[in-house]
Design a protein around this motif. Structure first.
Motif, PDB file in Angstrom:
ATOM      1  N   VAL A  37    -113.940-110.968  -6.515  1.00 14.17           N
ATOM      2  CA  VAL A  37    -114.793-110.065  -5.734  1.00 14.17           C
ATOM      3  C   VAL A  37    -114.936-110.558  -4.290  1.00 14.17           C
TER       4      VAL A  37
ATOM      5  N   TYR B 205    -110.692 -93.243  -7.088  1.00 14.80           N
ATOM      6  CA  TYR B 205    -111.176 -93.894  -8.296  1.00 14.80           C
ATOM      7  C   TYR B 205    -111.464 -92.851  -9.352  1.00 14.80           C
TER       8      TYR B 205
ATOM      9  N   VAL C  94    -119.150 -95.628  -5.044  1.00  9.03           N
ATOM     10  CA  VAL C  94    -117.714 -95.875  -5.092  1.00  9.03           C
ATOM     11  C   VAL C  94    -117.013 -94.969  -4.085  1.00  9.03           C
TER      12      VAL C  94
ATOM     13  N   SER D  18    -113.554-106.282  -7.399  1.00  7.95           N
ATOM     14  CA  SER D  18    -114.171-105.226  -6.615  1.00  7.95           C
ATOM     15  C   SER D  18    -114.576-105.724  -5.231  1.00  7.95           C
ATOM     16  N   LYS D  19    -114.892-104.772  -4.362  1.00  6.43           N
ATOM     17  CA  LYS D  19    -115.292-105.071  -2.998  1.00  6.43           C
ATOM     18  C   LYS D  19    -116.581-104.326  -2.683  1.00  6.43           C
TER      19      LYS D  19
ATOM     20  N   ARG E 221    -110.510 -97.599  -4.123  1.00  5.38           N
ATOM     21  CA  ARG E 221    -110.062 -98.843  -4.751  1.00  5.38           C
ATOM     22  C   ARG E 221    -109.551 -99.806  -3.686  1.00  5.38           C
TER      23      ARG E 221
ATOM     24  N   HIS F 183    -112.456-103.414  -9.960  1.00  3.93           N
ATOM     25  CA  HIS F 183    -111.399-102.937  -9.064  1.00  3.93           C
ATOM     26  C   HIS F 183    -111.754-101.640  -8.344  1.00  3.93           C
ATOM     27  N   VAL F 184    -112.963-101.593  -7.783  1.00 11.03           N
ATOM     28  CA  VAL F 184    -113.347-100.470  -6.934  1.00 11.03           C
ATOM     29  C   VAL F 184    -113.957-101.015  -5.646  1.00 11.03           C
ATOM     30  N   THR F 185    -114.070-100.139  -4.666  1.00 12.04           N
ATOM     31  CA  THR F 185    -114.773-100.441  -3.425  1.00 12.04           C
ATOM     32  C   THR F 185    -116.040 -99.610  -3.386  1.00 12.04           C
TER      33      THR F 185
ATOM     34  N   VAL G 299    -121.253-102.238 -10.779  1.00  8.33           N
ATOM     35  CA  VAL G 299    -120.049-101.818 -10.067  1.00  8.33           C
ATOM     36  C   VAL G 299    -118.860-102.029 -11.003  1.00  8.33           C
TER      37      VAL G 299
END
Length: 271
Positions: A201, A268, A244, A219-220, A247, A234-236, A231
């Motif tokens: 992350v 996403y 969200v 994720s970010k 990605r 592997h999503v932003t 969260v």
């Protein structure tokens, strides 16, 4: 055996860098000799640097160093984690050109290592001494981490000023956190009340992650976001409250350190 060899090779590289700096900048020769070249291994150097940072008028550096040396002897994984932290920062930060810079100058790295010591003491039931180190860590580096919080290896606190990590927070291996990030609670509740940050992350500057929630692997969290719910992996996420928006462009945002969430435009699709 591999770990021992790896640590020895790392130490040889640090000494090589120290000699190069002493030759190029004579004004720093005594500094690098005291911090690096007079020591026989990495853990001795690390305990010297941290003890001098943590000492104050009533707690001498020698006393702090005795605690550090004890911990490094009994829990060698603390030293291994410190080496992984240095390597992670060297890899992720384009401003870093050698290992030595991280060890002697980067307060984010040093703050995490002081926390490892405080966490060791907390686990030993020496809570007041652990809290003393937490307080000194906050005063010296402007980083406030409760001694009970769990932090993995390969962790980067970039710039670090203003980072707050609560008592029941968990930061897994290979995570990057920028300045002014809070891993906090949502009130005065007791029990498990702080975030869990999974591997890979990246938490952008000023992000606030609040409550017993999870930021999924890889994720970010965009700068300035307020995260109040789990969260997915592997999503932003970005915004107040965070939502969200796509990605990340790579599976481990902690490594790319890409702050521009507008580039994470892959859709996403919730399972």
């Amino acid at each position: 055996m591999h770990a021992l060899t790896d640590t020895a090779d790392f130490w040889l590289q640090l000494k090589k860098e120290a000699r190069e700096i002493a030759d190029k900048e004579p004004l720093l020769a005594s500094f690098v000799h005291a911090c690096i070249l007079t020591h026989h291994n990495f853990e001795s150097s690390l305990s010297f640097i941290l003890s001098n940072k943590m000492a104050d008028d009533v707690m001498p550096a020698l006393s702090v160093r005795e605690i550090l040396d004890e911990a490094y002897l009994l829990e060698p994984e603390i030293v291994e984690s410190a080496i992984e932290d240095i390597r992670a920062i060297y890899t992720r930060d384009p401003a870093v050109t050698n290992y030595l810079t991280v060890l002697v100058h980067f307060k984010g790295f040093q703050a995490v290592q002081v926390h490892r010591m405080a966490h060791y003491l907390w686990q030993q039931g020496r809570h007041q001494l652990a809290l003393f180190l937490q307080s000194r860590n906050s005063e010296t580096f402007a980083v406030d981490i409760h001694p009970a919080a769990k932090i993995g290896k390969g962790v980067m606190f970039d710039h670090a000023t203003g980072i707050v990590v609560g008592e029941t927070a968990v930061i897994e291996d290979n995570v990057s956190i920028l300045q002014n990030v809070t891993l906090g609670g949502t009130g005065n509740e007791s029990g498990d009340r702080h975030p869990k940050i999974r591997q890979g992350v990246m938490l952008g500057s000023g992000a606030k992650i609040l409550g017993n929630i999870e930021v999924g692997e890889g994720s970010k969290v965009g700068a300035g976001s307020v995260v109040l719910n789990d969260v997915p992996a592997h999503v932003t996420v970005v915004g107040v409250p965070a939502k969200v928006v796509g990605r990340p462009c790579c599976p481990r945002p902690c490594e790319s350190m890409n702050q521009n969430v507008l580039e994470d435009n892959q859709p996403y699709e919730q399972a």
